[in-house]
Design a protein around this motif. Structure first.
Motif: not given
Length: 505
Positions: A410-420, A455-458, A493-500
């Motif tokens: 919380k309150d620590q902002y930065q750039w993240f990569e993700t996909a769906f 949609l689901e996180p990928a 396979q999808l997701p290629e890496r577990s996002p959870y």
């Protein structure tokens, strides 16, 4: 004068002062140990100086070897330091980058240990002392426990004006981020010989800290220059946490950069100055709109550094690629039939990312809408896409989204990569898999505990930090190489890496 504490101390000449007291030479009449004794008058609020005695496990502080009371004064006994950082700067002027990094690393280690416990609130060269080969933090006279309730005597604007963070000029609560800002000011001073803002009057300092862009630091290596820029963001939430700051300082190379990184360093000197200028607008956090505006400026500054790093690294290797870059920083790399494209960051309106929830009717007549806070905040987003001509299955590549958010802390902002990706329950033939998604209601549903969303996180939320992009660069370079040679295929396979578990709920 003699003081009876746990030991007896004979006081000598006065050697200085700090916070709310005076410092004297001292010698133990029992052991002969040389020391410095600080006498703090018992005035309302000065008891916070005694916080200094509770920090034995914190790295790089000047330790307390004896303490107590004498008449109407608190007494602290400390080892005699070799010199202050102020005296060192007066003797040597600005410092070479490697020596500055060593000083900053010592102080950052202290702030990392204090994070969440104590806010110093008066970090400046006078309060940094050389003792036993390390630069150590002293004088906790206006320090406060970070979670303590505001006392009647808060000393909010006490401290040297040149080092006071923007939020403190607004009479807002000092946090660990305020100490990080002061460390950024100190870093600028170590490398240039002067603080970025020079006042001279308090009203001048207030205006400069809140509204002016710090001048660039030409002597700083690019990774250190980027770190100083982040420490001096107007919004406290955009500044790096102390632990992250220490890790990044330790990764700054001792020698000069070569090749593509050296070229990037030269290009970034001008870029950082222009980007920092864009971040000079008012940092008043009284309203949500102003807070988000300031954070978006921090997002665009950091994004530009990441974008330039990625472009330089890839094109240094793929020298035959065709590169297009617009005046605002978006770029595309064309290699054979493959194109890797990075968009500009777009601000995320809170009403798009934040959704409302439906409250079931209590009278059977109608539903009501109530606000529902999202799991975390998103300030901006961009897209990194890799496209190829459609194969016989119609597959045309992949795209990932980049979000500037406080997704993990919380309150620590930065750039993240993700996909769906589309839910397996939906028959979908998208040509781009996985795909980027703007931070909107559909994306938020995908990150919620609700079962059966479209949609689901990928891809896991993966932090992107300047100077720590090796895995990111290697992965996208591999995908670009496959795409350019006609070997990029639908993921096995999808997701290629577990996002959870990669974002907070």
């Amino acid at each position: 004068m003699r003081l009876e504490l746990n030991e007896e101390w004979q006081l000598g000449e006065r050697v200085g002062g700090g916070g709310f007291g005076a410092v004297y030479e001292a010698k133990s009449t029992t052991t002969g140990q040389q020391a410095a004794v600080k006498l703090v008058p018992k005035q309302p609020g000065t008891e916070r100086e005694m916080l200094f005695t509770d920090l034995a496990d914190v790295r790089n502080i000047v330790p307390i070897i004896d303490s107590g009371e004498h008449e109407d004064q608190w007494v602290l006994v400390m080892p005699r330091a070799e010199k202050s950082l102020r005296a060192h700067l007066q003797q040597h002027g600005s410092l070479p980058a490697n020596e500055a990094v060593a000083v900053l690393s010592d102080i950052a280690a202290t702030l990392a240990d204090l994070d969440g416990q104590v806010v110093h609130r008066d970090l400046k060269p006078e309060n940094v002392l050389l003792l036993d080969g390390h630069w150590r933090l002293a004088d906790f006279g206006i320090a406060r426990y970070s979670e303590a309730a505001t006392a009647k005597q808060t000393f909010k604007l006490t401290g040297t004006s040149a080092y006071v963070a923007p939020e403190r000029w607004k009479n807002q609560r000092a946090t660990s981020a305020s100490d990080i800002y002061a460390l950024g000011i100190l870093a600028h001073e170590l490398l240039t010989g002067t603080t970025p803002f020079t006042g001279p009057e308090p009203a001048d300092f207030a205006e400069q800290h809140q509204h002016h862009t710090p001048p660039p630091v030409p002597a700083a290596p690019p990774l250190l220059a980027a770190l100083i820029t982040e420490c001096l963001f107007k919004a406290p939430q955009g500044r790096p946490a102390a632990g992250n700051l220490l890790e990044r300082l330790q990764r700054i190379p001792a020698g000069a950069l070569t090749g593509g990184l050296a070229a990037l360093a030269a290009a970034n000197q001008t870029a950082v100055a222009h980007q920092a200028e864009a971040a000079r607008r008012a940092s008043e956090l009284a309203t949500e709109a102003e807070r988000r505006e300031t954070l978006f400026e921090a997002a665009t500054t950091t994004f530009a550094l990441i974008a330039d790093t990625v472009l330089t690294a890839l094109t240094n290797v793929a020298s035959g690629a065709h590169v297009r870059k617009d005046s605002q920083g978006a770029w595309a790399i064309q290699l054979n039939d493959a194109e890797l494209r990075l968009s500009l960051p777009m601000e995320t309106p809170p009403e798009i990312w934040g959704i409302s929830k439906v409250k079931p009717p209590s009278d059977g007549a109608h539903f009501t809408i109530t606000p529902s806070a999202p799991p975390f905040d998103v300030i901006a987003s961009a897209t990194l896409s890799l496209r190829v001509p459609a194969n016989h299955h119609g597959y045309q590549g992949r795209s990932h989204c980049l979000w500037y958010a406080d997704a993990q802390a919380k309150d620590q902002y930065q750039w993240f990569e993700t996909a769906f990706m589309d839910s397996p329950l939906i028959q979908s033939r998208r040509p781009i898999v996985p795909f980027a998604q703007s931070p909107d209601q559909e994306a938020r549903k995908a990150l919620s505990p609700i079962v059966g969303t479209p949609l689901e996180p990928a891809w896991p939320f993966t932090p992107l930090t300047t100077g720590e992009l090796d895995e990111f660069l290697d992965r996208w370079a591999t995908w670009l190489a496959r795409a350019a040679s006609g070997q990029l295929t639908f993921p096995s396979q999808l997701p290629e890496r577990s996002p959870y578990g990669s974002w907070r709920n």
